[in-house]
Design an enzyme around this catalytic site. Structure first.
Site, short mmCIF file in Angstrom:
data_model
loop_
_atom_site.label_atom_id
_atom_site.label_comp_id
_atom_site.label_asym_id
_atom_site.label_seq_id
_atom_site.Cartn_x
_atom_site.Cartn_y
_atom_site.Cartn_z
N THR A 98 -3.33 -8.61 1.28
CA THR A 98 -2.78 -9.15 -0.48
C THR A 98 -2.79 -7.69 -1.38
O THR A 98 -2.94 -6.39 -0.99
CB THR A 98 -4.27 -9.61 -0.67
OG1 THR A 98 -5.42 -8.68 -0.96
CG2 THR A 98 -4.76 -10.64 0.70
N GLU A 151 -4.91 1.75 9.20
CA GLU A 151 -4.43 3.12 9.91
C GLU A 151 -3.14 2.93 9.00
O GLU A 151 -2.16 4.30 8.67
CB GLU A 151 -3.09 3.04 11.30
CG GLU A 151 -2.58 4.23 11.77
CD GLU A 151 -2.91 5.17 11.61
OE1 GLU A 151 -2.70 6.29 10.51
OE2 GLU A 151 -4.22 5.73 12.60
N VAL A 154 -1.75 4.71 4.61
CA VAL A 154 -1.56 6.10 4.11
C VAL A 154 0.47 6.04 4.51
O VAL A 154 0.68 6.57 3.73
CB VAL A 154 -1.87 7.59 4.82
CG1 VAL A 154 -1.26 8.41 4.47
CG2 VAL A 154 -3.54 6.64 4.90
N GLU A 211 9.47 -0.65 -7.30
CA GLU A 211 8.80 -2.05 -8.29
C GLU A 211 9.69 -2.02 -9.56
O GLU A 211 9.77 -0.64 -9.99
CB GLU A 211 7.61 -2.12 -7.96
CG GLU A 211 6.98 -1.67 -7.04
CD GLU A 211 6.98 -3.41 -6.08
OE1 GLU A 211 7.16 -4.02 -7.12
OE2 GLU A 211 6.70 -3.59 -4.80
N ASP A 222 -0.11 6.45 -6.70
CA ASP A 222 -0.11 5.70 -4.74
C ASP A 222 -0.61 7.38 -4.34
O ASP A 222 -1.16 6.89 -3.00
CB ASP A 222 1.56 5.06 -5.00
CG ASP A 222 1.59 5.24 -2.87
OD1 ASP A 222 1.11 4.05 -2.88
OD2 ASP A 222 2.09 5.71 -2.58
N LYS A 226 -4.04 8.33 -1.54
CA LYS A 226 -3.81 8.24 -0.10
C LYS A 226 -4.29 9.57 -0.02
O LYS A 226 -4.68 10.11 1.64
CB LYS A 226 -2.35 8.57 0.23
CG LYS A 226 -1.60 6.98 -0.09
CD LYS A 226 -0.65 6.97 0.95
CE LYS A 226 0.81 6.09 0.71
NZ LYS A 226 2.38 5.52 0.86
#
Length: 350
Positions: A98, A151, A154, A211, A222, A226
């Protein structure tokens, strides 16, 4: 043969693609992997919710998506009902994909927690739950005898976490550095080709790489998440988001790009973590002008790569797709495969 019942929480690009894979390759996957997959529930912010213990008719579900269409016309509800569906459906595995707030990981954190509390395994492509609540949720999974796999959080379908954990056995990881965001990498590449910063972003948006609000990619948020995931999962760092220094690429100017080119260097947004002599871990995200012979300098476009510093092999680099619906859907499938392998191993040793 074992068949795993699946609930898809979120029916956007990733989970919809997973449903397509199951619909079109289900028998082949059953033959190759030794287990079957059956979708018994789907929830979606726009379509509502559909729960069918005997199995959802994917030929119908995959056609839905019109402006006013909901699951209500097909035996479901126009309401999402995420908590009720997650807790009460007959699924063995919840596939969570989501839209999630990166500040608190919601609603994905709650989705994962509800599933684990209900004795259901979870695979997710969301960074938030893993980065912000990873240790807590992994502990909850262990307490309830289920799995929490992530998994795809990343490097999309490129199995960096699982590969490093399994293939680097016997090695000591001292740190890593990587290109973990395709959008920022694309923008820097286009700036090197002569575009200014804003023109490069507009082009990335037109191509679907960025975006409408590109801040998460451009300002390093982001990659920060990660790096936190990799540091805690692979270096046992035990750090929090506030411990990961963050600087994006908006500070890199055209003159910086030209100067680096003259010096035989190339700008990249690098996410890195390193183990210090005292055992602590330093982690951060920042733009770096790498020499052209550096292993990450040639990584372009949406490709991601991570270089691991090991004690016996030196530097080992893993590269592959860092985005894409099919690639990320495969990450969910790889998580399910890992769950099945773990279950098979337990049964064999019982």
């Amino acid at each position: 043969m074992t068949t795993y019942d699946i609930a898809l929480i979120g029916f956007g690009g990733v989970n919809r693609t997973l449903a397509e894979l199951i619909a079109t390759r289900g028998e082949r996957l059953r033959s190759e992997l030794g287990f079957g997959l059956r979708i018994v529930a789907i929830t979606d912010l726009r379509l509502g919710s559909l729960v069918q213990p005997e199995g959802v008719d994917l030929s119908v579900a995959l056609k839905l998506g019109g402006e006013n269409e909901t699951f209500a016309a097909h035996g479901g509800s126009a309401d999402t009902n995420n908590e009720s569906v997650i807790r009460n459906c007959t699924a063995d595995i919840i596939c969570e994909a989501t839209f999630t707030n990166p500040d608190d990981g919601e609603p994905a954190v709650s989705h994962v927690r509800w599933a684990l509390e209900s004795g259901k395994s979870v695979c997710t492509t969301n960074k938030g739950p893993v980065a912000l609540r990873g240790a807590e949720l992994s502990s909850l999974a262990e307490q309830n005898g289920v799995h929490f796999e992530f998994e795809g959080a990343v490097m999309s379908g490129t199995p960096v976490i699982r590969l490093a954990k399994k293939m680097f056995a016997g090695l000591k990881l001292n740190g890593f550095e990587g290109i973990l965001n395709g959008t920022s990498n694309y923008v820097l590449g286009r700036m090197e080709a002569g575009l200014d910063f804003h023109a490069a972003i507009r082009e990335a948006q037109e191509l679907g790489y960025a975006e409408a609000n590109p801040a998460a990619d451009i300002e390093g948020y982001d990659v920060q998440l990660k790096v936190l995931i990799l540091a805690n999962e692979l270096l046992d760092a035990g750090i929090e988001l506030k411990d990961v220094h963050r600087q994006g690429i908006s500070t890199v100017t055209p003159e910086d790009i030209r100067k680096a080119a003259r010096e035989g260097r190339r700008w990249k947004l690098i996410g890195a973590a390193r183990r210090n002599p005292d055992g602590s871990v330093t982690a951060g995200v920042s733009p770096v002008a790498l020499p052209l012979d550096h292993g990450l300098a040639g990584v372009s476009g949406a490709t991601n790569a991570v270089s691991f510093e090991t004690d016996l092999l030196g530097t080992v680099t893993i590269s592959g797709p860092g985005a894409g619906r099919v690639e990320t859907a495969y990450a969910l499938l790889s998580d399910i495969i890992a769950m099945h392998a773990a279950r098979t191993e337990v049964s064999a040793n019982a």
